[in-house]
Write an enzyme that holds these catalytic residues in place. Structure first.
Site, PDB file in Angstrom:
ATOM      1  N   SER A 219       4.066 -19.771-176.960  1.00 23.55           N
ATOM      2  CA  SER A 219       5.493 -19.507-176.758  1.00 23.55           C
ATOM      3  C   SER A 219       6.171 -19.459-178.126  1.00 23.55           C
ATOM      4  O   SER A 219       5.750 -18.685-178.983  1.00 23.55           O
ATOM      5  CB  SER A 219       6.113 -20.558-175.835  1.00 23.55           C
ATOM      6  OG  SER A 219       7.435 -20.205-175.485  1.00 23.55           O
ATOM      7  N   THR A 220       7.176 -20.274-178.367  1.00 23.69           N
ATOM      8  CA  THR A 220       7.929 -20.211-179.616  1.00 23.69           C
ATOM      9  C   THR A 220       7.020 -20.399-180.827  1.00 23.69           C
ATOM     10  O   THR A 220       6.281 -21.372-180.914  1.00 23.69           O
ATOM     11  CB  THR A 220       9.023 -21.294-179.635  1.00 23.69           C
ATOM     12  OG1 THR A 220       9.769 -21.231-178.429  1.00 23.69           O
ATOM     13  CG2 THR A 220       9.953 -21.104-180.824  1.00 23.69           C
ATOM     14  N   HIS A 245       5.028 -15.826-174.327  1.00 24.58           N
ATOM     15  CA  HIS A 245       6.331 -15.741-173.662  1.00 24.58           C
ATOM     16  C   HIS A 245       7.212 -14.752-174.419  1.00 24.58           C
ATOM     17  O   HIS A 245       7.639 -15.022-175.542  1.00 24.58           O
ATOM     18  CB  HIS A 245       7.009 -17.109-173.621  1.00 24.58           C
ATOM     19  CG  HIS A 245       6.287 -18.102-172.769  1.00 24.58           C
ATOM     20  ND1 HIS A 245       6.499 -19.457-172.873  1.00 24.58           N
ATOM     21  CD2 HIS A 245       5.373 -17.945-171.772  1.00 24.58           C
ATOM     22  CE1 HIS A 245       5.734 -20.092-171.987  1.00 24.58           C
ATOM     23  NE2 HIS A 245       5.039 -19.197-171.316  1.00 24.58           N
ATOM     24  N   MET A 339       7.557 -24.612-176.838  1.00 25.00           N
ATOM     25  CA  MET A 339       8.263 -25.660-176.115  1.00 25.00           C
ATOM     26  C   MET A 339       7.837 -25.682-174.653  1.00 25.00           C
ATOM     27  O   MET A 339       7.499 -24.649-174.080  1.00 25.00           O
ATOM     28  CB  MET A 339       9.778 -25.434-176.216  1.00 25.00           C
ATOM     29  CG  MET A 339      10.627 -26.504-175.547  1.00 25.00           C
ATOM     30  SD  MET A 339      10.423 -28.140-176.296  1.00 25.00           S
ATOM     31  CE  MET A 339      11.501 -27.978-177.731  1.00 25.00           C
ATOM     32  N   ASP A 342       4.033 -25.185-170.137  1.00 26.13           N
ATOM     33  CA  ASP A 342       3.287 -24.098-169.510  1.00 26.13           C
ATOM     34  C   ASP A 342       1.856 -24.070-170.040  1.00 26.13           C
ATOM     35  O   ASP A 342       1.628 -24.044-171.249  1.00 26.13           O
ATOM     36  CB  ASP A 342       3.970 -22.758-169.796  1.00 26.13           C
ATOM     37  CG  ASP A 342       3.347 -21.602-169.025  1.00 26.13           C
ATOM     38  OD1 ASP A 342       2.721 -21.853-167.970  1.00 26.13           O
ATOM     39  OD2 ASP A 342       3.500 -20.445-169.467  1.00 26.13           O
TER      40      ASP A 342
END
Length: 409
Positions: A219-220, A245, A339, A342
């Site tokens: 993600s991030t 993501h 973050m 998931d």
């Protein structure tokens, strides 16, 4: 040996100070209103152009900046480049949902921007209001992020086979990027080295590995982490399925950019395509990516069903599709920076079913969230710095040799 896990950094009671930079008065006011309505967050200033933003950064010392990609005079990218060299801070880009906007946003991520939000080309006020929760969450995440981490070259661990052992599947286009402590930056004059300088020893042994899939979730901060891993992969590596993501409209450009930098083939995944060695499949924004079996052949399965853990695509959805298709014992799974949680619980299921699992360590994560959750659950067979993850994947794949087929009588 026991391992003490650092706690995931979460916003404290101190105020998150946000500077909004946008040439649109409407967008500036909307973002200020959204930010000021949140507990523990305040818009400490708005700037309508880059020169004003630079002055305000020096005077106000914001914790996070939201930055418009396109501005008159000095562009958002030019401002970002200056900031990352002189006064690095977490920056969230505000981008348009266009092809040009996607390319520019990816440029910004390479320059050191942490994340981005998209604004609609029409109905900006309604669109940004609907995105308020996403904007706030990304600002809170940005306030916890590690800024300035860069992958250090990994020391050689073994002597490589001669380069003649490696046959690229496509020419190596120039890569006009070089490492800077705050991220990737375009270099105006330097000549980039070839994408693959020598043949990894693994190129001779990987065709016989029992590993049929490498599954990666991020993600991030994940765009750069994924690039780091894929650039280290030899042309004969097992198929790689990736969930990053990212919203629809950006993943195709992301895949195309990776494809230009890697020896393997990288593209946005398509429903029904067969998994092939030396290929990486990026989940399309807004669609789940799972693995299915069709007449004994492993294929990509894309889905538009409900988000999982608020994400679509979801790492959990990918990981949970593996045990009953590829088989967990034939998979290596890696969970990278980001973050939330998931992929963490699903990675535990994979490990318990026999998969080899790797979590990125805290020091190399931009945001130590998803890998931390996996580590706390005991879902990770290994915890590794980003610079070592590709090698760890290849080392494990090399140890898992497939049984030789018996000759026909």
């Amino acid at each position: 040996m026991s391992t003490t896990l650092p706690h995931e950094t979460i916003p404290t009671a101190s105020l998150i100070k946000v500077l909004v930079v946008d040439d649109s008065a409407l967008v500036r006011q909307l973002l200020k209103t959204i930010i000021d309505a949140q507990e523990g967050m305040q818009c400490i200033g708005v700037a309508k152009h880059a020169d004003m933003a630079l002055r305000m950064v020096k005077e106000l010392h914001p914790d996070v900046m939201t930055l418009d990609v396109e501005m008159p005079g000095m562009s958002g990218l030019q401002l970002l480049r200056i900031l990352m060299h002189s006064q690095p801070l977490p920056v969230i880009m505000v981008s348009s949902l266009t092809l040009d906007g996607a390319q520019t946003t990816l440029d910004a991520l390479e320059l050191g921007a942490l994340d981005f939000v998209t604004k609609p080309s029409v109905g900006v006020a309604d669109g940004l209001t609907q995105l308020a929760q996403q904007v706030v969450e990304k600002i809170r995440t940005a306030a916890t992020a590690r800024i300035g981490y860069a992958v250090k070259p990994q020391p050689a661990r073994r002597v490589a086979e001669p380069a003649a052992a490696f046959t690229p599947t496509k020419p190596f286009p120039p890569n006009p990027l070089h490492w800077h402590p705050t991220g990737l930056h375009a270099h105006p004059t330097a000549k980039a080295p070839p994408k693959v300088a020598h043949a990894p020893r693994h190129t001779q042994h990987l065709p016989h590995t029992a590993i049929k899939l490498i599954a990666i979730g991020a993600s991030t901060g994940g765009t750069d982490a994924i690039r780091t891993i894929l650039q280290a992969m030899p042309a004969l590596c097992p198929p790689i399925a990736i969930v990053q993501h990212m919203p629809a409209g950006f993943t195709r450009s992301f895949a195309e950019r990776l494809n230009s930098m890697c020896a393997i083939e990288v593209h946005e995944a398509e429903d029904g395509e067969r998994l092939q060695r030396g290929h990486a499949y990026i989940a399309p924004g807004g669609r789940h990516l799972r693995i299915r079996q069709n007449a004994g052949i492993a294929q990509i399965a894309l889905g538009d069903d409900e988000p999982v853990l608020r994400h679509r695509p979801s790492v959990d959805a990918l990981f949970r599709s593996i045990p009953h298709t590829i088989g967990a014992t034939h998979c290596v799974a890696a969970l990278l920076t980001g973050m939330g949680a998931d992929g963490a619980a699903a990675m535990l299921e994979l490990r318990l079913a026999g998969a080899h699992t790797i979590a990125q360590d805290a020091e190399s994560c931009v945001v130590y969230g998803m890998p931390r959750e996996a580590a706390l659950l005991g879902a990770a067979s290994e915890i590794r710095p980003l610079a070592h993850i590709a090698q760890a994947i290849l080392d494990y794949a090399e140890t898992r040799q497939a049984p030789l087929s018996k000759p026909h009588s």
